[in-house]
Design a protein around this motif. Structure first.
Motif, mmCIF file in Angstrom:
data_model
loop_
_atom_site.group_PDB
_atom_site.id
_atom_site.type_symbol
_atom_site.label_atom_id
_atom_site.label_comp_id
_atom_site.label_asym_id
_atom_site.label_seq_id
_atom_site.Cartn_x
_atom_site.Cartn_y
_atom_site.Cartn_z
ATOM 1 N N HIS A 53 0.816 -1.221 0.000
ATOM 2 C CA HIS A 53 0.000 0.000 0.000
ATOM 3 C C HIS A 53 0.848 1.269 0.000
ATOM 4 C CE1 HIS A 53 0.821 -1.124 4.149
ATOM 5 N NE2 HIS A 53 0.655 0.144 4.478
ATOM 6 N N LEU A 54 2.139 1.160 0.304
ATOM 7 C CA LEU A 54 3.019 2.328 0.326
ATOM 8 C C LEU A 54 3.785 2.518 -0.983
ATOM 9 C CD1 LEU A 54 4.438 2.009 3.952
ATOM 10 C CD2 LEU A 54 2.726 3.616 3.113
ATOM 11 N N SER A 55 3.605 1.603 -1.941
ATOM 12 C CA SER A 55 4.383 1.671 -3.181
ATOM 13 C C SER A 55 4.048 2.899 -4.033
ATOM 14 C CB SER A 55 4.216 0.396 -3.997
ATOM 15 O OG SER A 55 2.875 0.255 -4.402
ATOM 16 N N ALA A 56 2.852 3.437 -3.898
ATOM 17 C CA ALA A 56 2.458 4.598 -4.699
ATOM 18 C C ALA A 56 2.846 5.927 -4.040
ATOM 19 C CB ALA A 56 0.953 4.575 -4.944
ATOM 20 N N VAL A 57 3.284 5.872 -2.791
ATOM 21 C CA VAL A 57 3.625 7.086 -2.059
ATOM 22 C C VAL A 57 5.011 7.565 -2.478
ATOM 23 C CG1 VAL A 57 3.996 8.063 0.249
ATOM 24 C CG2 VAL A 57 2.208 6.349 -0.111
ATOM 25 N N LYS A 58 5.148 8.854 -2.760
ATOM 26 C CA LYS A 58 6.440 9.407 -3.178
ATOM 27 C C LYS A 58 7.046 10.353 -2.150
ATOM 28 C CE LYS A 58 6.537 7.068 -6.804
ATOM 29 N NZ LYS A 58 7.207 5.805 -6.620
ATOM 30 N N ASN A 59 6.227 11.006 -1.353
ATOM 31 C CA ASN A 59 6.689 11.944 -0.335
ATOM 32 C C ASN A 59 5.978 11.642 0.974
ATOM 33 O OD1 ASN A 59 8.155 13.408 -2.349
ATOM 34 N ND2 ASN A 59 6.233 14.398 -2.921
#
Length: 100
Positions: A53-59
């Motif tokens: 679920h954190l793979s799309a987070v960039k910042n």
């Protein structure tokens, strides 16, 4: 305050932040405050399979109270400067304690 000042020197360096829930996030340090609240950009979760679920987070903004460790790049740490600053701070604390 020594550590806060030290972390300020690492802005724009890549660091890995390990959280108390065992998630490790690597990214470029963009800001840090006296409470160890940290802003990272261009992040990568080290165990992406475990936390998809954190793979799309960039910042991310990480609250200081959830930080367990901050892993630093060895090349970014001036150990001599850090040791000197630590000695100065210890001497100031000792002098202050002596005064009462």
């Amino acid at each position: 305050m020594l550590f806060f000042s030290f972390f300020k020197t690492l802005v724009d360096h890549e660091v890995t932040v390990e959280l108390k829930n065992d998630i490790q996030i690597k990214g470029v340090l963009k800001s840090v405050d006296q409470y160890l609240n940290i802003k990272l950009e261009n992040i990568q979760v080290l165990e992406e399979v475990k936390y998809p679920h954190l793979s799309a987070v960039k910042n991310v903004f990480i609250r200081g109270s959830v930080v367990r460790y901050v892993h630093l790049p060895a090349a970014a740490v001036d150990t001599t400067l850090l040791e000197d600053a630590t000695r100065r701070e210890a001497a100031q604390a000792a002098a202050k304690a002596k005064q009462g």
